[in-house]
Every structure is written in C-alpha cells, then in structure tokens.
Design an enzyme around this catalytic site. Structure first.
Site, PDB file in Angstrom:
ATOM      1  N   ASP A   1       0.902  -1.191  -0.080  1.00 33.06           N
ATOM      2  CA  ASP A   1      -0.067   0.025  -0.161  1.00 33.06           C
ATOM      3  C   ASP A   1       0.875   1.153  -0.003  1.00 33.06           C
ATOM      4  O   ASP A   1       0.456   2.534  -0.777  1.00 33.06           O
ATOM      5  CB  ASP A   1      -0.914  -0.106   1.220  1.00 33.06           C
ATOM      6  CG  ASP A   1      -2.182   1.047   0.997  1.00 33.06           C
ATOM      7  OD1 ASP A   1      -2.400   1.251  -0.043  1.00 33.06           O
ATOM      8  OD2 ASP A   1      -2.475   1.202   1.980  1.00 33.06           O
TER       9      ASP A   1
ATOM     10  N   HIS B   1      -4.250   3.293  -6.910  1.00 35.44           N
ATOM     11  CA  HIS B   1      -5.700   2.929  -6.280  1.00 35.44           C
ATOM     12  C   HIS B   1      -6.732   2.989  -6.773  1.00 35.44           C
ATOM     13  O   HIS B   1      -7.701   2.198  -6.441  1.00 35.44           O
ATOM     14  CB  HIS B   1      -5.797   4.134  -4.803  1.00 35.44           C
ATOM     15  CG  HIS B   1      -5.059   3.690  -3.766  1.00 35.44           C
ATOM     16  ND1 HIS B   1      -3.590   4.009  -3.765  1.00 35.44           N
ATOM     17  CD2 HIS B   1      -5.349   3.033  -2.725  1.00 35.44           C
ATOM     18  CE1 HIS B   1      -2.944   3.646  -2.442  1.00 35.44           C
ATOM     19  NE2 HIS B   1      -4.001   3.072  -1.695  1.00 35.44           N
TER      20      HIS B   1
ATOM     21  N   HIS C   1      -6.566  -0.566  -8.404  1.00 38.60           N
ATOM     22  CA  HIS C   1      -6.841  -1.240  -7.155  1.00 38.60           C
ATOM     23  C   HIS C   1      -8.373  -1.596  -6.987  1.00 38.60           C
ATOM     24  O   HIS C   1      -8.864  -2.943  -6.854  1.00 38.60           O
ATOM     25  CB  HIS C   1      -6.447  -0.997  -5.638  1.00 38.60           C
ATOM     26  CG  HIS C   1      -7.051  -1.503  -4.488  1.00 38.60           C
ATOM     27  ND1 HIS C   1      -8.097  -1.004  -3.922  1.00 38.60           N
ATOM     28  CD2 HIS C   1      -6.910  -2.489  -3.787  1.00 38.60           C
ATOM     29  CE1 HIS C   1      -8.857  -1.773  -3.088  1.00 38.60           C
ATOM     30  NE2 HIS C   1      -8.075  -2.718  -2.758  1.00 38.60           N
TER      31      HIS C   1
ATOM     32  N   HIS D   1      -5.692  -5.470   0.611  1.00 41.32           N
ATOM     33  CA  HIS D   1      -5.780  -4.116  -0.268  1.00 41.32           C
ATOM     34  C   HIS D   1      -4.373  -4.012  -0.639  1.00 41.32           C
ATOM     35  O   HIS D   1      -4.167  -3.727  -1.938  1.00 41.32           O
ATOM     36  CB  HIS D   1      -6.125  -3.281   0.998  1.00 41.32           C
ATOM     37  CG  HIS D   1      -5.991  -1.951   0.331  1.00 41.32           C
ATOM     38  ND1 HIS D   1      -6.881  -1.158  -0.524  1.00 41.32           N
ATOM     39  CD2 HIS D   1      -5.066  -0.784   0.392  1.00 41.32           C
ATOM     40  CE1 HIS D   1      -6.615  -0.076  -0.587  1.00 41.32           C
ATOM     41  NE2 HIS D   1      -5.357   0.302  -0.278  1.00 41.32           N
TER      42      HIS D   1
END
Length: 358
Positions: A169, A252, A255, A269
C-alpha cells in the site's frame, strides 16, 4: 490553489504502548466503545482491557466488512449506550468502520491498528464496501482521527503477510503523489500539495527500499528492530500523510478495479495496490531501471508481480477489461494522471506488467 496538509491530532508508536491507551483517551470521555476485530478479541482481549482499565468499556466484535449495514448497526449501539468515544482496534476495515461510526455519531475516535497492513489508520477517509466485499465508495471525513496508537510489539506478532501488505500500500504513495504534483490535482482535503507532503511521500518510498527486507525478516522472528519501527512508521504514518495530502492517482483506482474480480478477494488491499503501482509506472513510461527496482523489491518482500500472484489463474481479456473500465470511471482518481486515460490503456498496462513480472 491553496496548499493543505492534514494529519491525526496525535500519533503514538512503540513497544507496549497499548497499556497507555486509556490515558491517551482521557481528554475525550470515559464511556468507550472498543470495536475489535475477532482476532483482537481472541488474542489481545487482556491487553485491551488492561489498556482501558480506567474507562467504562463496551467491547464489540466487528462483523468483518466495512459496509453501510455494519456502520448503521454500530451507530445505533453508540447512541443507545451513550458512548463518548469510539475506538477501533484491528485491521483496516475495522478502523475505517470505527471512523465512519464516530463521524455519524459526532464523537471523537481513537485508532489502534494491530497490523501495519494499510495507510488507513491516520486518514480522514473510510473506504466503504458492499457486504460482499466489493468497493463501493470513499467516505471523506471532516477530520483525521483524534488519536492513532500503534503498539509495535503487537504488530510484530501478526503474520508477516500483513506487514508486507502495508509495504504494498505504501509503495504507491510516492508515485501517486508525484503524478498529482504534475497535474496540480487536488489532494484529499481539497488543496494542492505542500512540499512537506511531497517529501514525506518520497521518504516513504526510500524507507521501503532501504529497510523493507530487513523488517520482514525481523517480523518473521517476531522481533521488533529499528527496521521494523521504520517500516511500521512508513506503512502507517508516512504513507497516510503522503497519500492524503499528496494525492491519489492510478494505483488505487486500479486496485478498486481489481475488486470486481472474485479471484482477487483473497488478496489484501496492499497486495492489489502493489501490482497496480507497477501498472501505473508502465502507463507513465517510467525508466526501465525504476520499474525493475520496484519489481525486484516486490519479489524480495513477497508482493504480487503477476496476475497469478493476484489469484487470476487464467487470463481472460474481457475480465481484465472490466477491471480497466472500473478503474477509469468518470470520478476515479486515475484521472489525476498527467495524461488522458482510457480503459484500453489500463488493460494493456495490466497485461504488460504480468509479462514483466514473469
């Protein structure tokens, strides 16, 4: 545009600091809802009770998904029990739920991550999912948590996959902030970047590259070393401040696209963000040596570099296009990139990274 940087009111990190949790909450109230994920209740109930011994505490188990249904359930409980402060203890979805509940109830919130798996703890943001685990929306909050407290002794006892996921992340932080610095895209609080935010994002990346492997090896031994302290800070504080005040871009958003594929639901995540970060670098046509450095880092610490690593055993271009289309919907952060993005471009980059990762 006005430059804005936001941060938690107080950040506390160290071995054994959960014992002092109640003291750090003294300014907020006496009646506490401690929302804990099931693992916390199984392994750390005694430590939580010890840390909150000076408070009137209601321990409540999190149901596993940061959904609107769960937030509504807990909001009703908070009102019924006349709670004065909400504390989230556990992983990212537990923490995001605690932040959302405190927002809707108008209460202060304390955040106690037991894993260093995401940059969620420090942010004024909750990621909301459907009850089936599919990304639904970002809930932007008016302020950051009142307290973030990280006990590195607890973090080091968690499976190493969580620390590595946090590195995944955090890996996106610098590259997304860098893209936003070119486009002057608004950050989470609605301003542009301060030089502080830009440099924190770069420090986050540099820390990962220098200390990531050593921290992983230490946590495998359940040891808290200086490398572990640095990576926990990078995963939690530097990444949190960097993404929030630096801005989000392609990684992101991609993602979020991957969450539409059921095969990826077993991945964290950060694991999905790591792969998506490499996709962003390919889309940007970054220097090959930089892309190689990032891929090498991911392989060293155990982050995904291929679609198989993400659980996608058979590559179906139609499925990858669905990921790309979800990534590039109108309001997604992928449009903060310094060039026009469409789904076909994202699909091609996803497939190219799979080949590079092999």
């Amino acid at each position: 545009m006005t430059r804005i940087l936001i941060s938690p009111n107080k950040y506390v990190q160290g071995k054994g600091v959960i014992k002092e949790l109640g003291e750090y909450l003294d300014d907020f109230g006496e009646k506490v809802l401690a929302l804990c994920d099931p693992v916390v209740l199984e392994l750390f109930t005694d430590k939580v009770k010890e840390g909150l011994a000076n408070k009137d505490v209601k321990l409540e188990e999190f149901n596993g998904e940061a959904s609107k249904k769960e937030i509504d359930r807990l909001k009703e409980m908070v009102q019924k029990e006349k709670i004065e402060v909400v504390v989230g203890i556990g992983g990212g979805k537990t923490l995001d739920t605690a932040k959302a509940v405190s927002y809707y109830a108008g209460l202060p919130v304390g955040i106690v991550p037991t894993i260093a798996a995401t940059d969620a703890p420090c942010s004024a943001l909750s990621v909301i999912y459907t009850e089936d685990g599919v990304f639904e929306e970002y809930l932007f909050l008016p302020s950051n948590p009142d307290l973030v407290l990280v006990d590195t002794k607890i973090v080091a006892k968690a499976p190493v996959r969580f620390l590595v996921s946090g590195m995944g992340d955090a890996l996106a932080t610098y590259f997304e902030a860098d893209a936003c610095s070119v486009t002057k895209a608004p950050n989470i609080p609605g301003g542009t970047q301060t030089i502080t935010a830009t440099n924190l994002a770069k420090l986050c990346y540099d820390t990962l590259i220098e200390y990531g492997t050593a921290a992983k090896e230490a946590v495998e031994a359940e040891a808290v070393t200086e490398a572990v302290e640095k990576i926990v800070e990078a995963n939690t504080l530097l990444s949190g401040l960097g993404f929030e005040s630096g801005g989000l871009a392609a990684a992101h958003a991609i993602h979020n696209g991957f969450t539409v594929l059921e095969e990826t639901h077993s991945k964290t995540h950060g694991e999905k963000v790591a792969y998506s970060t490499i996709v962003q670098l390919v889309m940007e046509d970054r220097p090959p040596e930089l892309i190689e450095e990032v891929i090498r880092f991911c392989k060293e610490v155990g982050l995904p570099t291929t679609l198989v690593d993400l659980g996608i055993e058979e590559i179906n271009e139609e499925d990858i296009l669905k990921v790309a289309e979800t990534s590039s919907v109108e309001d997604e952060t992928i449009h903060n990139m310094p060039f026009e993005v469409d789904a076909e471009m994202v699909k091609d980059a996803i497939l190219a990274v799979d080949r590079l990762g092999k």
